[in-house]
Design an enzyme around this catalytic site. Structure first.
Site, PDB file in Angstrom:
ATOM      1  N   HIS A 101       2.977   1.913 -13.711  1.00 53.96           N
ATOM      2  CA  HIS A 101       2.535   0.863 -12.788  1.00 53.96           C
ATOM      3  C   HIS A 101       1.324   0.170 -13.439  1.00 53.96           C
ATOM      4  CE1 HIS A 101       1.613  -0.292  -8.342  1.00 53.96           C
ATOM      5  NE2 HIS A 101       1.172  -1.219  -9.161  1.00 53.96           N
ATOM      6  N   LYS A 110      -2.819   4.885  -5.282  1.00 51.11           N
ATOM      7  CA  LYS A 110      -3.517   5.034  -6.559  1.00 51.11           C
ATOM      8  C   LYS A 110      -4.690   6.004  -6.440  1.00 51.11           C
ATOM      9  CE  LYS A 110      -2.272   0.249  -7.446  1.00 51.11           C
ATOM     10  NZ  LYS A 110      -2.754  -1.148  -7.413  1.00 51.11           N
ATOM     11  N   ARG A 153      -5.668 -10.759  -2.911  1.00 54.32           N
ATOM     12  CA  ARG A 153      -6.994 -10.320  -2.469  1.00 54.32           C
ATOM     13  C   ARG A 153      -7.698  -9.600  -3.614  1.00 54.32           C
ATOM     14  NH1 ARG A 153      -5.905  -5.004  -2.559  1.00 54.32           N
ATOM     15  NH2 ARG A 153      -3.937  -4.239  -1.726  1.00 54.32           N
ATOM     16  N   GLU A 186       1.351  -7.332  -9.913  1.00 59.48           N
ATOM     17  CA  GLU A 186       1.677  -5.941 -10.195  1.00 59.48           C
ATOM     18  C   GLU A 186       3.085  -5.838 -10.789  1.00 59.48           C
ATOM     19  OE1 GLU A 186       0.707  -3.024  -7.388  1.00 59.48           O
ATOM     20  OE2 GLU A 186      -1.226  -3.910  -6.869  1.00 59.48           O
ATOM     21  N   GLY A 189       0.796  -1.224   0.000  1.00 59.18           N
ATOM     22  CA  GLY A 189       0.000   0.000   0.000  1.00 59.18           C
ATOM     23  C   GLY A 189       0.827   1.271   0.000  1.00 59.18           C
TER      24      GLY A 189
END
Length: 448
Positions: free
Chosen positions: A209, A238, A293, A276, A165
Site C-alpha cells: 500500500h 495503518k 484531506r 493511494e 479507513g
C-alpha cells in the site's frame, strides 16, 4: 496574511499540529471541544475555545450546525477540518461556502466525487490511471452480487461505495462467503457512511500500500511530494508509515508520482490530497482511492521534503498560486512514523484512563501528541494518542533512531501499543523492507 482567524474543527494531535503552522503564519486559532475534552491540550493551545456539546462525536465534532455557529461566534474567516470527523464531508464544505467561511480543503464537489469509490474509479480509469479490475455497478441484491462475482472470479473484495479507513470491506473467497457477509456489509455501509451501496473488485494477494502526496492550486498547477509506504497495517488500519518506500525503484517512483499528479489534474482538483495505490507481487500498481484531506501520516513527507503541508493547505485555500516547481522538491534522507495508541498491545482492546507519567525524548524525534502528562484518555474517540516521527540520513539510520526513541519513552497509567511497535522494528522482515499489508497478520498472529 492569509486569514485572520481559523477555527479547527477537530481535536487531539491534529488540532495541535494545525495550530503550530497557524502560529508560525501569525494566524489566530479557535479550538472546539466536547464535554470530554474540556481540559485537553488542544484547547489550551488555542487563542480562543468554544464548547460545542456532549462527549459523543455526533453531538460535538460531527455536529455541523454547532461548528458553523462556533465559527460565527468567534468571527473565524476559515475552518480547517483536519482529518476524520467532518474532513471529507461534502455537506460541511458546502455549508461553509454558503456561510461565507473558507473551507481549508477541496471543493464540496471534489470531496463528493472522490468520496464515492465507484465514481472515483471511473474517473481515474478515464484519465488513464490503472484501477483494480472489478464491477462498478450498484449491487442491488446478494443474488446479483454472486452472479457478478462468478464472472470476475474469486478472491474478491466487497466494498462500500462511500467507504474509507478500512471500514466496510470484506474479502470473499467463494459464493458462500459472499452470501454470508453481503447483508452485514451493506448494513455497516449504511451505518457508517449513510449509504448502503456496495461494489466488487479483485482481491490483490500480498499487496503493498503506497500513496503519493499531491498539491494542486486553483490555477491549474500541480506537483507531488513523492510517496509514503503504508503497508504495515492491522485490519486495514495503518500502524507504521515511511518515506521513501523501500519497495520502489527510481524509475517506478517517477512513474507512480507522475500518474498520481495526472489523476488529480484530470478532475481539476485544488488543495492537498493523497492518491493511494495498491501494488501486486509483480509490481503492477492500481488506484485505490483519493483522500481529499490531510493524512495522519503527512509528517514523514514533511521530514524528507522540508515542506509544511498544512501551510500549503492554507495558502491554496486563500487562492495563492503554487510558487514552487516540481524540480524544486527534493527528497532527502528517510523518515518513519509510528502511531501510538491507547490499546492493550495483545488484545487491542481500548485502554482509556489517566496518563500518570509521560516522558518523551524530544531531542531525537518529533512527537505530534494529543496528550500530556496528567491528561485523561477518553473512551469516546479514536485511541491514537500520538505519532512518533524520526528522520535519518538513510533508512537504517532512521530505524535505529526509532528503536532508540521507543526504548526511551515512558508512559504509565494506561496500556499502549508501544511493545508492538518495538516488535515490528526488531523484525528482520521490516528491516529488510520486504513486507506487505499481511505482515502483522503473518508475524504477530497472537496479537491480531
Amino acid at each position: 496574511m492569509y486569514f485572520k482567524r481559523i477555527l479547527i474543527a477537530n481535536r487531539g494531535e491534529i488540532a495541535r499540529r494545525i495550530m503550530k503552522t497557524c502560529k508560525k503564519l501569525g494566524i489566530e486559532t479557535v479550538a472546539v471541544y466536547s464535554d470530554a475534552d474540556k481540559e485537553a491540550p488542544h484547547v489550551q493551545d488555542a487563542d480562543l475555545a468554544v464548547h460545542i456539546g456532549a462527549a459523543q462525536a455526533k453531538d460535538s465534532y460531527l455536529n455541523i450546525p454547532k461548528m458553523i455557529e462556533a465559527a460565527k461566534q468567534t468571527n473565524a474567516d476559515a475552518i480547517h477540518p483536519g482529518y476524520g470527523f467532518l474532513a471529507e464531508n461534502s455537506e460541511f464544505a458546502k455549508r461553509c461556502d454558503e456561510e461565507g467561511i473558507t473551507f481549508i480543503g477541496p471543493s464540496p464537489e471534489h470531496i463528493c466525487l472522490m468520496g464515492n469509490k465507484v465514481e472515483a474509479r471511473k474517473k481515474m480509469a478515464e484519465a488513464g490511471v490503472p484501477v483494480v479490475p472489478g464491477w462498478d455497478g450498484n449491487l442491488q441484491s446478494v443474488e446479483q452480487a454472486v452472479e457478478v462475482a462468478e464472472d470476475l472470479g474469486y478472491p474478491l473484495m466487497l466494498k462500500a461505495s462511500l467507504g474509507g479507513g478500512g471500514i466496510g470491506m470484506e474479502r470473499v473467497n467463494h459464493a458462500d462467503e459472499l452470501e454470508k457477509v453481503f447483508a452485514s456489509t451493506m448494513k455497516k455501509a449504511e451505518s457508517f457512511f449513510g449509504d448502503s451501496r456496495l461494489f466488487l473488485e479483485k482481491y490483490i494477494e500480498n499487496p503493498r500500500h503506497i500513496e503519493v502526496q499531491v498539491i494542486c492550486d486553483h490555477h491549474g498547477k500541480a506537483i507531488h511530494l513523492f510517496e509514503r509506504e503504508c503497508s504495515i497495517q492491522r485490519r486495514n488500519q495503518k500502524i507504521i508509515e515511511e518515506s521513501p518506500s523501500p519497495y520502489l525503484t527510481s524509475a517506478l517512483r517517477a512513474e507512480l508520482c507522475k500518474t498520481a499528479v495526472q489523476g488529480a489534474q484530470s478532475i481539476g482538483y485544488a488543495n492537498v490530497g493523497t492518491m493511494e495505490f495498491i501494488f501486486d507481487e509483480d509490481k503492477n500498481y492500481y488506484f485505490l482511492e483519493m483522500n481529499t484531506r490531510l493524512q495522519v501520516e503527512h509528517p514523514v513527507t514533511e521530514e524528507v521534503t522540508g515542506q509544511d503541508i498544512v501551510e500549503w493547505q492554507i495558502k491554496i485555500a486563500a487562492k495563492e498560486p503554487l510558487n514552487i516547481n516540481q524540480s524544486d522538491i527534493q527528497m532527502k534522507g528517510h523518515a518513519i512514523e509510528n502511531r501510538l495508541c491507547a490499546e492493550d498491545p495483545v488484545t487491542f482492546f481500548p485502554s482509556p484512563g489517566k496518563i500518570e507519567e509521560l516522558k518523551l525524548p524530544s531531542e531525537i524525534a518529533r512527537f505530534d501528541f494529543a496528550v500530556t502528562e496528567g491528561n485523561i484518555v477518553s473512551p469516546f474517540y479514536d485511541p491514537m494518542i500520538g505519532k512518533i516521527i524520526v528522520y535519518g540520513e538513510n533508512r537504517e539510520t532512521a530505524i535505529q533512531k526509532m528503536k532508540q526513541t521507543l526504548k526511551q519513552i515512558n508512559i504509565t497509567g494506561i496500556k499502549t501499543t508501544l511493545p508492538l511497535l518495538q516488535d515490528i522494528l526488531d523484525s528482520e522482515q521490516f528491516r529488510n523492507g520486504n513486507y506487505t499489508t499481511k505482515f502483522i497478520e503473518n508475524h504477530f498472529e497472537v496479537k491480531v
